[in-house]
Structure formats: C-alpha cells, structure tokens
Design an enzyme around this catalytic site. Structure first.
Site, PDB file in Angstrom:
ATOM      1  N   ASP A 162       0.883  -1.443   0.045  1.00  0.00           N
ATOM      2  CA  ASP A 162      -0.040  -0.026  -0.005  1.00  0.00           C
ATOM      3  C   ASP A 162       0.564   1.285   0.027  1.00  0.00           C
ATOM      4  OD1 ASP A 162      -1.666  -1.978   0.198  1.00  0.00           O
ATOM      5  OD2 ASP A 162      -2.684  -1.184   2.049  1.00  0.00           O
ATOM      6  N   LYS A 170      -6.644  -4.943  -3.090  1.00  0.00           N
ATOM      7  CA  LYS A 170      -7.248  -5.635  -1.895  1.00  0.00           C
ATOM      8  C   LYS A 170      -8.362  -4.880  -1.286  1.00  0.00           C
ATOM      9  CE  LYS A 170      -3.630  -4.310   1.289  1.00  0.00           C
ATOM     10  NZ  LYS A 170      -4.487  -3.572   2.101  1.00  0.00           N
ATOM     11  N   CYS A 182      -2.154  -2.226   7.729  1.00  0.00           N
ATOM     12  CA  CYS A 182      -2.261  -3.446   6.458  1.00  0.00           C
ATOM     13  C   CYS A 182      -1.080  -4.033   6.647  1.00  0.00           C
ATOM     14  CB  CYS A 182      -2.378  -2.420   5.390  1.00  0.00           C
ATOM     15  SG  CYS A 182      -3.980  -1.770   5.001  1.00  0.00           S
ATOM     16  N   GLN A 215       8.216 -13.921  21.735  1.00  0.00           N
ATOM     17  CA  GLN A 215       7.743 -15.314  21.909  1.00  0.00           C
ATOM     18  C   GLN A 215       8.402 -16.447  20.904  1.00  0.00           C
ATOM     19  OE1 GLN A 215       3.578 -15.633  23.651  1.00  0.00           O
ATOM     20  NE2 GLN A 215       3.431 -13.651  22.313  1.00  0.00           N
TER      21      GLN A 215
HETATM   22  N1  TIU Z   1      -2.848   0.498   4.204  1.00  0.00           N
HETATM   23  C1  TIU Z   1      -3.309   0.703   5.569  1.00  0.00           C
HETATM   24  O1  TIU Z   1      -2.444   0.293   6.233  1.00  0.00           O
HETATM   25  N2  TIU Z   1      -4.513   1.163   5.551  1.00  0.00           N
HETATM   26  C2  TIU Z   1      -5.030   2.240   6.534  1.00  0.00           C
HETATM   27  O2  TIU Z   1      -6.071   2.438   6.541  1.00  0.00           O
HETATM   28  N3  TIU Z   1      -3.879   2.583   7.377  1.00  0.00           N
HETATM   29  C3  TIU Z   1      -4.189   3.338   8.418  1.00  0.00           C
HETATM   30  O3  TIU Z   1      -3.341   3.532   9.354  1.00  0.00           O
HETATM   31  N4  TIU Z   1      -5.330   4.187   8.463  1.00  0.00           N
END
Ligand code: TIU
Length: 223
Positions: free
Chosen positions: A26, A131, A164, A204
C-alpha cells in the site's frame, strides 16, 4: 540463492531468494501524499513519505538480485460493492472512501490517489494486488499466486505498520509463510504503534515472524 540475515530479530533468518517474494504494502499516494485517505483521517503523512527512499533501495536491490515482487494497493471497485458499510461509515473522516478529493475518489481503483507513488511504481512481471481489506490475503488471489510460484517466504515493507502491514503478516503467518518485516521499510502515523508492532511480531520466539534492517537485507542480496 540461500543466505542468512544474521542480525535479524529475534534470531537469524534464512532467506531462499528463489522461494521468497518481496511484498510492498500500500505505498499509495492516498496514504503518503497530502489530500489522500490517510490525511482525511487526520494523520501527518510526512512520516510515511520519509521511508520512500529506503523502500526504493530495497526494491532495487531485490530486483537486481532477480527476486520476485508483489505490490498491494488498498483499492475498492468504483461501485464500492467490495467496501462494507462498516468500513466506509467508520469514524468521522473529512472525506470517506469513494468521496472525491484532490487526487480523485479516495481508495478507488483507477483514481490517481490509489496509484503507488511514482518512485515505487511496479515493473512488468511484478504482481499488483488490489485488496478491499487491510490484509493482502482477504478476498484477493494472493495466496493462489504465491502457491503457483512455490513461494514460501515473504519479506514485507510498506504502510502502515500496525494496520495493513501487520494484518497481512499475520494472515501470511497463519498460512504457513516465514515472514520478515523490514524495520525501516515500514512506517506508521503513530511511532509508538510501529515500535509495539515490531516488538509483538518478534516476541515469543518470532510468534508472527522476523524483523531486520534494510541495510542488512541489501547486504546479503547478490549484486
Ligand atoms: N494500508 C493501510 O494501512 N490502511 C490504513 O487505513 N492504514 C491506516 O493506518 N489508516
């Protein structure tokens, strides 16, 4: 090519490049640039911009070594049929998913904001997965694509660490992949959440996986 990241946490990570994928999560304008989805949630996006050069350095070294690359994007269909109301209506953002901002409709596939930042643009032969959720495996062909190529290890980078990236890493861990997160190739809008995520992944006895620095990863890749 088999090699070992001796400095990985919590203990050395054996990397088999032929059976590994670099998964870049992302790295989209919507999370990294002003006027996108991340900014609409009230976040300071400059924290995320800062890791682009490190992500690029690892990406270039991985490509040069002949490794395979997967990019994910959090991107919905234009009709938002894959965006549950629970996701779209959550919170009080300035703009919601699907609303029009300065980079087009937020988190909608095909809009400028949903594109990966130009510096990290995918190359031909690299897989791009759109996604609808936080995890890269939920409602996507990712697992089938990895299986088709005999991938057993995932090296992860991207944003945001505790949303994500961590979700994808946990999904992958449950599916049997040995996962390593590049510590300085990931970032959060909240530094304390990034630190906690790295700690909980490696605790862990690598309960979720390993972490290592970009420099060490680059140093073990063939040039
Ligand atoms: N890609 C991802 O992490 N989507 C989010 O919405 N992240 C946030 O931290 N908001």
């Amino acid at each position: 090519m088999n090699t070992t990241l001796a400095q990985a946490r919590p203990f050395p990570y054996a990397l088999d490049l032929a059976r590994a994928a670099l998964v870049v999560i992302d790295m989209q304008r919507d999370f990294i640039e002003a006027g996108g989805f991340g900014a609409s949630l009230g976040n300071d996006v400059t924290r995320l911009q800062a890791i682009v050069p490190t992500v690029l350095a690892v990406l270039q070294a991985w490509r040069r070594a002949g490794g395979w690359v997967v990019h994910t994007r959090e991107a919905h269909r234009p009709d938002l049929a894959d965006c549950p109301p629970a996701k779209r209506l959550r919170g009080r953002p300035a703009l919601r998913i699907g609303d029009r901002g300065p980079m087009g409709r937020l988190l909608v596939a095909g809009e400028p904001g949903a594109e990966i930042v130009p510096a990290l643009a995918p190359l031909a032969g690299e897989l791009v997965i759109d996604k609808p959720g936080k995890g890269g495996f939920h409602a996507t062909p990712l697992q089938a694509e990895l299986a088709r190529r005999g991938i057993a290890q995932l090296v992860l980078m991207g944003v945001t660490t505790e949303v994500c990236v961590q979700t994808t890493m946990r999904e992958a861990n449950d599916r049997g992949y040995d996962c390593l997160l590049v510590e300085d190739g990931t970032e959060s809008y909240f530094p304390e959440f990034k630190a906690a995520t790295l700690a909980m992944i490696t605790a862990q006895g690598a309960i979720v996986g390993w972490t290592a620095g970009a420099a060490e990863l680059i140093s073990v890749l063939p040039r």
